[in-house]
Design an enzyme around this catalytic site. Structure first.
Site, PDB file in Angstrom:
ATOM      1  NE  ARG A  47      -4.218  -1.839   1.591  1.00 37.41           N
ATOM      2  CZ  ARG A  47      -4.344  -2.831   2.464  1.00 37.41           C
ATOM      3  NH1 ARG A  47      -3.621  -2.845   3.550  1.00 37.41           N
ATOM      4  NH2 ARG A  47      -5.204  -3.794   2.234  1.00 37.41           N
ATOM      5  CD  GLU A  96       7.547  15.022 -23.054  1.00 36.86           C
ATOM      6  OE1 GLU A  96       6.965  16.100 -22.842  1.00 36.86           O
ATOM      7  OE2 GLU A  96       6.944  13.921 -23.099  1.00 36.86           O
TER       8      GLU A  96
END
Ligand code: GLY
Length: 364
Positions: free
Chosen positions: A121, A185
């Protein structure tokens, strides 16, 4: 050496930029909670060139370093490699105090970041990008995730790193094609947010293509500052952050349609920006002179501005699954002027289809 801070609801963290920046890693590890273990996630190309240098810095903190090495390339951003990584972390004894080091380009950063967001988690991770593309875009802002055959980045999480360390010396072994892909980018960032940076890219193109440290450090720092500002205003992409997707609506569809084995992400973004300029001109948002100027600049950086043999129907199907859809249909980032982007989500689909057909050479 430059230091910036990214501030967001999901966490604030330092970005250190410059040749030799990796030397700050022991200090960053010593600050805050001491990790119970460190897990280096990298690809085989980066491991071959640079893993020894990184391991030396980690050793200074007396931390054990476990290593997971992925195959290089976009195809590694997959469920299969993610499962492999999750399982390796568990076998190596990862616990909630573990910290992952994402050491590589955008693929490694996105995959390791998502593993960090999801294993047990959520554990900490540090981004150590080794490509220009990952430095100026992917490693900052907390987007992590993997691709599905159906579409790019369709599974993921926002998970901000504990720090981002951009050592420009890692770029010394970057292949020229990947350097150009990273510059796509950079061009995107300038086009949407900074007209002065755009003029600088026009002036300093040769030095940037040679990855000359002096020019590069400034430009990388400027791109990171721009991205940090956007992320601070809109971490979860509910508004302003959408402009960072200039060129990405088509780019992601091309990458998915090519099975992630064709153009590099930055190359696909270059094609996508060229198309967004055509579309913007067609619907009266982008002036013809700006569209011409930017398309010429993208090409001058050795990047593609079209796609041979791009099948329109496959690309349209991939675009229809794009997670950047708005209520009215596909979401386009278009240029109003140099340094200023707008998000438009009511472009008539027929117009898109016609423009795409003529852009891709009429193939369907
Ligand atoms: N790469 C676009 C973003 O981080 O939002």
């Amino acid at each position: 050496m430059r230091r910036l801070t990214v501030r967001s609801a999901g966490g604030s963290y330092p970005v250190v930029i410059g040749p030799g920046a990796i030397d700050v890693l022991p200090r960053i590890l010593a600050r805050g909670p001491r990790p119970s273990g460190l897990f280096l996630v990298t690809d085989s190309r980066v491991a071959r060139h640079h893993a020894g240098r990184l391991a030396g810095r980690v050793g200074q903190n007396g931390l054990r370093l476990a290593r997971v090495v992925l195959p290089p390339g976009e195809r590694s951003k997959s469920v299969r490699q993610l499962e492999r990584l999750w399982r390796a972390l568990v076998r190596e004894g990862a616990d909630r105090g573990s910290c992952l080091l994402a050491f590589g380009g955008g693929v490694v950063g996105d995959l390791a970041g998502f593993a960090a967001a999801s294993i047990l988690r959520g554990v900490d991770f540090i981004q150590v990008p080794t490509t220009l593309l990952a430095m100026v875009d992917a490693s900052v802002g907390g987007k992590t995730g993997i691709n599905l055959p159906e579409g790019k980045n369709l599974v993921g999480a926002f998970h901000q790193p504990r720090a981002v360390i951009m050592d420009l010396e890692f770029l010394e072994t970057l292949p020229a094609r990947e350097a150009r892909a990273g510059l796509a980018e950079v061009l995107k960032t300038a086009a949407i947010r900074d007209a002065a940076l755009l003029r600088r890219l026009e002036r300093e193109r040769e030095a940037l293509l040679r990855l000359e440290a002096a020019a590069l450090e400034d430009v990388v720092a400027r791109c990171v500052a721009i991205k940090a500002g956007v992320v601070a205003a809109d971490e979860r992409e509910s508004g302003l952050r959408r402009i960072l997707n200039f060129g990405h609506t088509l780019a992601h569809a091309i990458e998915a349609a090519q099975g992630y084995g064709g153009l590099l992400h930055g190359e696909a973004v270059a094609v996508g920006m060229a198309f967004a300029l055509c579309l913007g001109r067609r619907i009266g948002i982008t002036s013809p002179s700006l569209a011409e100027r930017l398309t010429a600049l993208i090409a001058a950086f050795g990047l593609p501005i079209g796609l041979r043999g791009g099948a329109v129907s496959r690309i349209l199907t991939a675009m229809s699954r794009d997670k950047k859809r708005g209520a009215g249909g596909l979401r386009w980032v278009l240029l109003e002027r140099a340094g200023r982007a707008v998000v438009v989500d009511d472009v008539d689909p027929q117009t898109v289809q016609q423009e795409l057909k003529s852009f891709l050479g009429g193939r369907s």
